[in-house]
Design a protein around this motif. Structure first.
Motif, PDB file in Angstrom:
ATOM      1  N   CYS A 173       0.815  -1.216   0.000  1.00 40.35           N
ATOM      2  CA  CYS A 173       0.000   0.000   0.000  1.00 40.35           C
ATOM      3  C   CYS A 173       0.848   1.266   0.000  1.00 40.35           C
ATOM      4  N   PHE A 174       1.592   1.489   1.075  1.00 38.90           N
ATOM      5  CA  PHE A 174       2.259   2.774   1.244  1.00 38.90           C
ATOM      6  C   PHE A 174       3.318   3.032   0.173  1.00 38.90           C
ATOM      7  N   LEU A 175       4.205   2.056  -0.060  1.00 40.17           N
ATOM      8  CA  LEU A 175       5.289   2.296  -1.007  1.00 40.17           C
ATOM      9  C   LEU A 175       4.817   2.375  -2.456  1.00 40.17           C
ATOM     10  N   PRO A 176       3.873   1.542  -2.921  1.00 37.93           N
ATOM     11  CA  PRO A 176       3.360   1.761  -4.278  1.00 37.93           C
ATOM     12  C   PRO A 176       2.759   3.159  -4.455  1.00 37.93           C
ATOM     13  N   PHE A 177       2.080   3.647  -3.445  1.00 38.95           N
ATOM     14  CA  PHE A 177       1.546   5.015  -3.481  1.00 38.95           C
ATOM     15  C   PHE A 177       2.674   6.034  -3.576  1.00 38.95           C
ATOM     16  N   TYR A 178       3.692   5.832  -2.780  1.00 33.98           N
ATOM     17  CA  TYR A 178       4.854   6.731  -2.756  1.00 33.98           C
ATOM     18  C   TYR A 178       5.535   6.763  -4.130  1.00 33.98           C
ATOM     19  N   TYR A 179       5.725   5.583  -4.718  1.00 38.07           N
ATOM     20  CA  TYR A 179       6.360   5.518  -6.044  1.00 38.07           C
ATOM     21  C   TYR A 179       5.489   6.206  -7.094  1.00 38.07           C
ATOM     22  N   ALA A 180       4.190   5.905  -7.064  1.00 37.34           N
ATOM     23  CA  ALA A 180       3.283   6.489  -8.053  1.00 37.34           C
ATOM     24  C   ALA A 180       3.263   8.004  -7.953  1.00 37.34           C
ATOM     25  N   ALA A 181       3.360   8.510  -6.717  1.00 34.99           N
ATOM     26  CA  ALA A 181       3.293   9.957  -6.507  1.00 34.99           C
ATOM     27  C   ALA A 181       4.452  10.689  -7.168  1.00 34.99           C
ATOM     28  N   PHE A 182       5.609  10.013  -7.290  1.00 39.15           N
ATOM     29  CA  PHE A 182       6.761  10.669  -7.902  1.00 39.15           C
ATOM     30  C   PHE A 182       6.870  10.406  -9.403  1.00 39.15           C
ATOM     31  N   ASN A 183       5.918   9.645  -9.944  1.00 35.53           N
ATOM     32  CA  ASN A 183       5.990   9.341 -11.369  1.00 35.53           C
ATOM     33  C   ASN A 183       5.951  10.595 -12.233  1.00 35.53           C
ATOM     34  N   SER A 184       5.008  11.501 -11.914  1.00 29.90           N
ATOM     35  CA  SER A 184       4.891  12.712 -12.732  1.00 29.90           C
ATOM     36  C   SER A 184       6.097  13.617 -12.562  1.00 29.90           C
ATOM     37  N   VAL A 185       6.681  13.644 -11.356  1.00 34.93           N
ATOM     38  CA  VAL A 185       7.904  14.434 -11.153  1.00 34.93           C
ATOM     39  C   VAL A 185       9.021  13.883 -12.019  1.00 34.93           C
ATOM     40  N   ILE A 186       9.154  12.553 -12.032  1.00 33.36           N
ATOM     41  CA  ILE A 186      10.187  11.920 -12.863  1.00 33.36           C
ATOM     42  C   ILE A 186       9.941  12.212 -14.340  1.00 33.36           C
ATOM     43  N   THR A 187       8.650  12.150 -14.749  1.00 26.96           N
ATOM     44  CA  THR A 187       8.311  12.368 -16.158  1.00 26.96           C
ATOM     45  C   THR A 187       8.692  13.770 -16.619  1.00 26.96           C
ATOM     46  N   HIS A 223      10.528  16.206 -14.710  1.00 29.20           N
ATOM     47  CA  HIS A 223      11.757  16.791 -14.167  1.00 29.20           C
ATOM     48  C   HIS A 223      12.746  15.696 -13.800  1.00 29.20           C
ATOM     49  N   GLY A 224      12.832  14.684 -14.651  1.00 28.56           N
ATOM     50  CA  GLY A 224      13.672  13.530 -14.344  1.00 28.56           C
ATOM     51  C   GLY A 224      15.136  13.869 -14.179  1.00 28.56           C
ATOM     52  N   GLU A 225      15.640  14.805 -14.985  1.00 32.96           N
ATOM     53  CA  GLU A 225      17.068  15.148 -14.914  1.00 32.96           C
ATOM     54  C   GLU A 225      17.416  15.760 -13.560  1.00 32.96           C
ATOM     55  N   ALA A 226      16.562  16.684 -13.094  1.00 30.76           N
ATOM     56  CA  ALA A 226      16.819  17.317 -11.793  1.00 30.76           C
ATOM     57  C   ALA A 226      16.666  16.304 -10.660  1.00 30.76           C
ATOM     58  N   LEU A 227      15.688  15.418 -10.778  1.00 27.91           N
ATOM     59  CA  LEU A 227      15.445  14.445  -9.714  1.00 27.91           C
ATOM     60  C   LEU A 227      16.564  13.419  -9.636  1.00 27.91           C
TER      61      LEU A 227
END
Length: 510
Positions: free
Chosen positions: A70-84, A86-90
């Motif tokens: 539950c918690f970690l899949p949510f955490y990963y999904a939440a950063f998907n758009s940031v990676i998409t 602003h992936g270079e900065a992240l």
């Protein structure tokens, strides 16, 4: 509860009443005391704590299954758009993560288990290297051992001092109060920061090597501007991640200007210590898709009182534009737990429901009126549109005038000195807009003895000074959140010390 016989949502509703976290505490206390197979088959590895903004400190059981499923899949999904976007900065060592600090001192339950915020959990302990927060391995997160035990405000300064020698491109704040506090902290501490860069010290202790060139550059920038902003210190910042609804929607747009022109404000995932709620999917949005693969969500209209047998709605039954209590069930051991937050439903995108945090489930109640946080925030937002004023923060309460008549009192930090009559007009507009949001307020104003509202224009920086005071006294910054309704009399008095009072004129409020 006879869950072995439950095979659909209707049976689940019949078998399990809706409960608050407080009503789960007898079971949670048994878990804390070492009893097994109480709410879950798993033994909790920790307990999430709350920020304490709506009551007593919470103890939310955290199990391996809950983290994994539950918690970690949510955490990963939440950063998907940031990676998409602003992936270079992240991916680079250019992330200043103000929120996550797993090395900070932790509290423990009476049974000895870690009692921590989600920002403190050490995922590496559970074999989840991927979950280590962005920026966690950066130099500015490696706090010198001799400084590890300092108060949280000094600890946050140490991180800024270490980050000042690097190129920050992405700031993760999550809690908007932390995003607002960073420009204030830089403006307050830049002379010390310059001196320590020049001397090669951190917190007064020798660390690294002196950097006189960087010290001279920062000093020149600050001397010219009379202050130091994140944009001046790190001119390549491109993204700030934070919650941006509710009260933050009224002040963050002005705060972000201090981070630089063109900096994007990306919504942090919507969650509480009780569990995940929604994942932002598109840049620029302040709403997210409910995390339906990890939790069961039920909803109750915000104007209804929560009861154990309240009739609930599912996602497909919600109306865009309305606000709802949210009830969550997940594998961590919470079953139909009423979270003390309200969500606003937004128009779906491609058939996907979207929700956004609207405010806490607390009210100002008097003379038959019950005013919710979200209603006051909307009234204040409309008032700011009416008057053209900008605020740095705000809080409200029910007070009394000299005749003992109850009234709404609003304390606001106005960011630029207003025209002579602007705040008086603000009080009149606020009165009108409150009546539009809550008809019971208007009726109470006319027939039930609620008086004209008062706007207290605080001294500049009053809310930031209270933030510094709270963090310096030992509260971790991630836990110090905005309070739309201020229940603490001492805090209220500190914020409004030296404030100028403006009441709605009778002709404007009639």
């Amino acid at each position: 509860h006879g869950l072995g016989q439950v095979h659909d949502i209707a049976a689940f509703r019949r078998a399990v009443p809706i409960r608050s976290h407080e009503e789960f505490m007898p079971w949670i206390e048994r878990m804390i005391n070492g009893e097994s197979n109480v709410l879950t088959a798993d033994v909790p590895v920790a307990y999430f704590s709350s920020s304490g903004t709506t009551g007593a400190e919470k103890h939310i059981p955290v199990t391996q299954t809950y983290l994994r499923d539950c918690f970690l899949p949510f955490y990963y999904a939440a950063f998907n758009s940031v990676i998409t976007h602003h992936g270079e900065a992240l991916a680079s060592e250019s992330v200043l993560n103000l929120w996550q600090d797993p090395a900070s001192p932790i509290a423990r339950t009476s049974g000895g288990q870690p009692h921590i915020g989600p920002s403190q959990i050490d995922y590496q302990r559970f074999g989840e290297q991927l979950a280590v927060g962005p920026g966690s391995s950066a130099a500015w997160n490696q706090i010198p051992a001799e400084l590890a035990g300092v108060d949280p405000y000094e600890r946050s300064y140490v991180r800024l001092r270490l980050a000042a020698e690097h190129d920050i491109r992405l700031v993760i704040g999550v809690n908007p109060a932390m995003v607002a506090a960073l420009p204030h902290q830089l403006a307050e501490c830049w002379p010390r920061l310059v001196n320590e860069l020049r001397a090669g010290t951190v917190g007064g202790r020798r660390y690294g090597v002196p950097n006189p060139a960087r010290a001279r550059h920062i000093e020149e920038l600050a001397d010219r501007a009379g202050t130091l902003t994140p944009a001046m210190l790190w001119p390549r910042i491109e993204l700030v991640v934070a919650w941006k609804t509710a009260l933050a929607s009224l002040y963050l747009p002005h705060v972000i200007a201090a981070y630089g022109a063109g900096v994007e404000l990306f919504s942090a995932p919507v969650a509480s210590c009780e569990g995940p709620a929604a994942v932002p999917l598109e840049a620029g949005s302040d709403a997210g898709a409910p995390f339906v693969t990890g939790c069961l969500y039920e909803f109750i209209p915000a104007e209804e009182e929560l009861r154990p047998d309240s009739q609930t709605l599912l996602l497909g039954e919600l109306e865009p534009g309305r606000e709802y209590h949210i009830v969550v069930t997940h594998a961590g051991g919470l079953y139909r737990c009423a979270v003390n937050d309200l969500m606003q439903v937004r128009e779906p995108i491609a058939g996907t429901s979207r929700i956004a945090y609207a405010g806490r489930n607390v009210t100002l109640a008097a003379s038959g009126m019950r005013l919710r946080e979200a209603q006051l925030i909307r009234a204040l937002g409309a008032t700011l549109d009416d008057t053209g004023l900008e605020i740095g923060n705000a809080t409200a309460r029910l007070g009394e005038d000299a005749q003992g008549i109850t009234r709404v009192e609003l304390a606001v930090d106005i960011t630029r000195e207003p025209a002579a009559d602007a705040v008086a007009r603000m009080a009149e507009s606020f009165d009108l807009r409150l009546g539009e949001q809550e008809p019971a307020y208007r009726r109470a104003r006319i027939i039930s003895g609620i008086g004209y509202p008062v706007v207290l224009q605080t001294r500049p920086g009053a809310f930031m000074r209270e933030w510094v005071r709270t963090v310096s006294s030992g509260q971790r910054p991630a836990r110090v959140k905005d309070r739309v309704f201020q229940p603490n009399q001492a805090t209220w008095e500190r914020i409004v010390t030296g404030a100028r009072m403006h009441a709605a004129a009778r002709q404007g409020a009639a």
